[in-house]
Design an enzyme around this catalytic site. Structure first.
Site, mmCIF file in Angstrom:
data_model
loop_
_atom_site.group_PDB
_atom_site.id
_atom_site.type_symbol
_atom_site.label_atom_id
_atom_site.label_comp_id
_atom_site.label_asym_id
_atom_site.label_seq_id
_atom_site.Cartn_x
_atom_site.Cartn_y
_atom_site.Cartn_z
ATOM 1 N N ASP A 54 -36.284 -39.185 -19.596
ATOM 2 C CA ASP A 54 -35.568 -38.926 -18.350
ATOM 3 C C ASP A 54 -36.186 -37.754 -17.610
ATOM 4 O O ASP A 54 -36.680 -36.809 -18.228
ATOM 5 C CB ASP A 54 -34.093 -38.632 -18.643
ATOM 6 C CG ASP A 54 -33.894 -37.375 -19.482
ATOM 7 O OD1 ASP A 54 -33.660 -36.307 -18.895
ATOM 8 O OD2 ASP A 54 -34.004 -37.455 -20.717
ATOM 9 N N SER A 55 -36.182 -37.838 -16.296
ATOM 10 C CA SER A 55 -36.667 -36.764 -15.428
ATOM 11 C C SER A 55 -38.103 -36.395 -15.780
ATOM 12 O O SER A 55 -38.994 -37.242 -15.748
ATOM 13 C CB SER A 55 -35.721 -35.559 -15.521
ATOM 14 O OG SER A 55 -36.013 -34.599 -14.528
ATOM 15 N N ALA A 56 -38.341 -35.142 -16.172
ATOM 16 C CA ALA A 56 -39.691 -34.747 -16.571
ATOM 17 C C ALA A 56 -40.177 -35.572 -17.754
ATOM 18 O O ALA A 56 -41.361 -35.924 -17.850
ATOM 19 C CB ALA A 56 -39.714 -33.261 -16.914
ATOM 20 N N HIS A 65 -29.034 -37.534 -10.294
ATOM 21 C CA HIS A 65 -30.194 -37.471 -11.179
ATOM 22 C C HIS A 65 -29.769 -37.707 -12.630
ATOM 23 O O HIS A 65 -28.800 -37.133 -13.115
ATOM 24 C CB HIS A 65 -30.843 -36.097 -11.025
ATOM 25 C CG HIS A 65 -32.159 -35.942 -11.706
ATOM 26 N ND1 HIS A 65 -33.235 -36.742 -11.451
ATOM 27 C CD2 HIS A 65 -32.575 -35.050 -12.650
ATOM 28 C CE1 HIS A 65 -34.255 -36.363 -12.183
ATOM 29 N NE2 HIS A 65 -33.886 -35.337 -12.926
#
Length: 906
Positions: A249-251, A524
């Site tokens: 997830d995300s980074a 997010h």
């Protein structure tokens, strides 16, 4: 006050109270206005959770980076229903992964862009912290006997007991590349293991700014190689690549994608697929949603700022002239020569010679003059023509003629900022804006994978995004780029400057199969809010994707990579209630039979809501695809049971998901504004996000001026301490490679002056240490070469006195006085190696047993129970209303009650 459980509670409690009252007012207003529009924040529990997470991240920006890292990398014990085994990926595997990256970069790029090939291999621990995770009930009580003669530890036995689980998810956590850990994501990871009925391998990679790019990427590649090529001593057998799915997830999602491209480029076998949840793939912030969705997302308005400390920012006190100024020169900087960071000694000398010789730059031009050269008045038409021509290219190799499209001028390199007004003089950045990488590195394809020369020839991708998150646009663009390499080429400057990117654009032209879902109203990383209806469906869909790509042969996956268009959810997803003690089949049975016979956790036995929703969504998708490809009614894509009746290649599934988890077809590509952005505009640092960051950073500079001044003073003291440490080590006999030993008499005198206080060793697999970097230029935040932070000193001390690299000939003795000082230093130890950076090594809470991360899980469990009961009541009310109106009730969903047990569930 540092980030702790207490400080977090103090900061968040007022937010909870405000949200409770504001939610009531908002609901009352909607009722008064007669609004029927459903929003995610209509659910009071999601609204509260959203603001809790947003408030926590905001609190993190008001504290030091080290404080946030320490809190989010604090070890959290696993719940009783989970089986967790901690492992250390050894240095030998790290070295193999490093060799892959070294070959990928090549010597020139390593020197000019990365800063060398050694510094990013330097680490404090003796490997990479990682964990095997699965459901306790999935363990094999009679594992295959081990080949080891020694007695195995509990963790080693646990790894053996889960080795029969074929499906493996390699999970890479998010956190902006600089915070978060396997502890912040532990309960999500346990949930994935249960849903896929397999095991998860989670990697606690090194984090920036102490270990900036490419350190995290190096660790993720090493984790994959650890799975497919176990080193001697590993308890697990080699996992076939086609049984592994990347997820992050995300980074972490971006790291998964970047690792996939490196693996593809270097010919390493690819995994079965990847799940990318809100991947952060453009660190230049060049897409509109970054500016438009701040109010509806958990990401702070000004980005990830921090209270100044000895670690970060690189420049606690703003540089003379400011952090962002009008350009000082017209030509774009050469690679590694951006005007943002401290220039090298040689470059400073070159600039001084030019000034003395009168060869300094001429008048700084406006952006229009830079873009068009000698004819600024005609700039707009030719620029637009070049951009339009570049955007319409159907083949990645197509090029716009140089006389129409000057890459150096139209695609300014960092630190130059692309201005909205062409008559303005471009801005230049003089501070590092992102913690993960230097400003001039942000446009590198392994930093911002949206700029990869090609995203083709990758395994199937399942990509999720929230419609209200700041990264939505770049995620949607990424998905379409991967599925349509020819329609969305990489901008010309990246192809020209990257040897490998040019090769990739020409070599990898096969579209990647992509399933893109954009969730209405979600922020997010929607999976954080696991109690919401949207997230429940997302977990189920992710699990079915993992099962599909790992259970089916490669040839079938080429034709049907999406489970929704293939089989029904696997038989292992539905079980008879009470099946808790099923014995495992003999080892000779098929893998599918063994998986099907695994016991089912009780939390899943009474919960079929997510499966019912998944089946309903599958039916909707099949109908949409049948209509899209205009199949005759007699030849549907699948029969009534969901089994494919014929093979039709579907390259991409594009869906939107409402707040109830119900899917619908996404609008045509022609109606999506972000897909109309010319490639030449992608991956450029632009004026609006730059000025917004500058506004926030200036506020922080003013608010924390005293902290910045203290940080500078503390750095000076630590540099003096590091100098003294090195002097003492030399006095006690420290010798590096190719150095001559001291005279015998000097050695004798040294040995009488001190006593050994440590038992160090030279580790054959540890290639480099902090003293081997004289000819390298790592990023200024990297502690590998720094001498002005406590973490840098801890790393240096460990590599001198405890676990030295092979470049050290000797392990010196430690002076008695130094050992005495260490006894009174909370960051040191007179005998053992000092604790390493919190960006790498987990911390342990000693005072408060209930850590904030466990409190968050308890809150999520509470919200899940309340949300389920609320949904049940809502369903009954809806049914009564529908019946009263005489309408047909279709698709009423029973809420997921898997968290209704007496104990909190993941």
């Amino acid at each position: 006050m540092p980030v702790t459980t207490v400080s977090a509670a103090v900061h968040i409690t007022p937010v909870v109270v405000r949200t409770f009252f504001s939610h009531g007012k908002k609901k009352a207003k909607k009722l008064k206005d007669g609004s029927q529009e459903e929003e995610a924040t209509d659910d009071v529990f999601f609204n509260q959770a959203f603001h809790i997470v947003k408030a926590f991240i905001d609190m993190g920006t008001k504290n030091t980076v080290e404080s946030l890292q320490s809190f989010t990398n604090t070890h959290v014990p696993a719940p009783y229903w989970a089986a967790v085994a901690a492992v250390l990926i050894p240095l030998s595997t790290c070295n193999r992964a490093a060799d892959v990256l070294i070959d990928w970069f090549g010597p020139l790029e390593l020197k000019q862009v990365v800063g060398g090939e050694r510094w990013w291999q330097v680490r404090g621990l003796d490997g990479i912290d990682a964990e095997w995770v699965t459901q306790a009930q999935y363990l094999n009580s009679n594992p295959s006997p081990s080949d080891h003669d020694r007695k195995l530890s509990t963790a080693e036995e646990t790894v053996l007991k889960m080795d029969h689980l074929n499906r493996v998810m390699l999970y890479v956590h998010g956190g902006g590349y600089f915070w978060g850990s396997i502890n912040t994501h532990r309960y999500q990871i346990i949930r994935y293991a249960r849903k896929i009925r397999g095991r998860v391998f989670a990697v606690n990679y090194r984090k920036a700014p102490q270990y900036p790019w490419p350190c995290p990427l190096h660790d993720v590649i090493a984790a994959y190689m650890y799975l497919i090529e176990p080193p001697p001593g590993a308890m697990h057998t080699a996992v076939p690549p086609n049984q592994i799915v990347f997820a992050g997830d995300s980074a972490g999602g971006a790291l998964c994608l970047t690792a996939l491209t490196v693996i593809r480029d270097m010919g390493v076998p690819l995994p079965a697929g990847a799940v990318l949840i809100s991947p952060w793939v453009d660190l230049t912030h060049s897409f509109p949603s970054v500016m438009n969705h701040t109010e509806t997302d958990i990401i702070p308005e000004f980005g990830f700022l921090a209270k100044p400390s000895v670690l970060w920012p690189v420049d606690p006190i703003p540089p003379e002239g400011g952090r962002v100024t009008p350009a000082k020169s017209s030509p774009p900087p050469e690679p590694g020569h951006s005007d943002t960071l401290k220039p090298t000694v040689s470059r400073a000398a070159d600039d001084a010679v030019k000034d003395m010789a009168g060869e300094s730059e001429e008048r700084v031009q406006s952006q229009a003059e830079m873009l068009e050269g000698d004819t600024p008045q005609s700039g707009r038409s030719k620029i637009s023509k070049a951009a339009d021509s570049h955007a319409s290219s159907e083949v990645p190799g197509d090029k716009v003629e140089d006389e129409e499209y000057d890459v150096d001028r139209w695609e300014p390199k960092p630190p130059k900022v692309r201005m909205k007004d062409d008559d303005a003089i471009p801005l230049e950045m003089h501070s590092q804006i992102q913690l993960y990488a230097m400003t001039e590195q942000l446009t590198h394809p392994l930093v911002s994978p949206i700029l990869q020369g090609s995203l083709g020839n990758l395994p199937p991708l399942y990509i999720l995004a929230g419609d209200k998150e700041v990264l939505r646009d770049e995620i949607m663009y990424l998905a379409h780029r991967a599925a349509n390499p020819g329609q969305f080429p990489t901008r010309k400057g990246v192809i020209r400057d990257g040897r490998r990117q040019k090769e990739n654009a020409e070599k990898f032209t096969t579209p990647t199969k992509v399933h893109l879902q954009v969730y209405d109203g979600m922020c997010h990383v929607l999976t954080v809010f696991s109690f919401s209806e949207s997230a429940k469906y997302a977990y189920r869909a992710i699990a079915e994707f993992v099962k599909h790509v790992t259970d089916n042969p490669e040839q079938e996956l080429k034709q049907t990579p999406f489970p929704e268009l293939g089989r029904s959810p696997s038989a292992v997803s539905v079980h008879t209630a009470g099946a808790t003690e099923n014995p495992l089949p003999a080892s000779g049975t098929s893998s599918h039979a063994r998986l099907a016979a695994l016991p089912t956790p009780r939390s899943d036995e009474s919960s079929t809501a997510d499966l019912e929703l998944y089946e309903a969504n599958k039916k909707t998708l099949v109908e949409e695809v049948n209509e899209r490809i205009s199949l005759p009614a007699a030849e549907p894509l699948s029969d009534a049971s969901g089994k494919p009746s014929r093979h039709v290649e579907v390259r991409m599934i594009r869906e939107r998901v409402d707040v109830r988890g119900r899917v619908r077809a996404m609008e045509p590509k022609e109606e999506i504004d972000v897909l109309k952005i010319p490639p030449s505009e992608v991956g450029l640092i632009k004026e609006e996000p730059t000025l917004r960051w500058l506004k926030g950073q200036e506020l922080w500079d003013k608010r924390y001026k005293r902290a910045a001044t203290n940080a500078v003073k503390q750095r000076q003291k630590l540099e003096a301490k590091a100098k003294r440490m090195l002097e003492h080590a030399r006095d006690e006999g420290l010798l590096l490679a190719n150095e001559r030993p001291a005279m015998p008499r000097q050695q004798s005198m040294a040995s009488t002056r001190s006593q050994r206080t440590t038992d160090g060793e030279v580790q054959p697999e540890r290639r480099w240490g902090p003293l081997d970097l004289d000819d390298e230029q790592p990023p200024p935040s990297a502690i590998a070469k720094r001498r002005d932070t406590p973490e840098a000193l801890a790393l240096l001390k460990k590599c001198i006195y405890h676990t030295a690299p092979v470049t050290h000939q000797t392990i010196p003795k430690r002076k008695v006085m130094d050992a005495v000082r260490a006894a009174f230093d909370p960051h040191d130890n007179p005998v053992k190696a000092p604790k390493q950076s919190v960006s790498e090594q987990q911390t342990y809470a000693n005072i408060i047993p209930m850590h904030g991360l466990r409190i968050w899980d308890s809150l999520v469990s509470y919200f899940a129970r309340k949300s389920s009961r609320k949904a049940i009541n809502g369903t009954k009310q809806a049914a009564a209303a529908v019946k009263e109106a005489g309408e047909q009730l279709q698709g009423v969903l029973v809420p997921d009650t898997e968290s209704n047990g007496s104990k909190p569930q993941p």
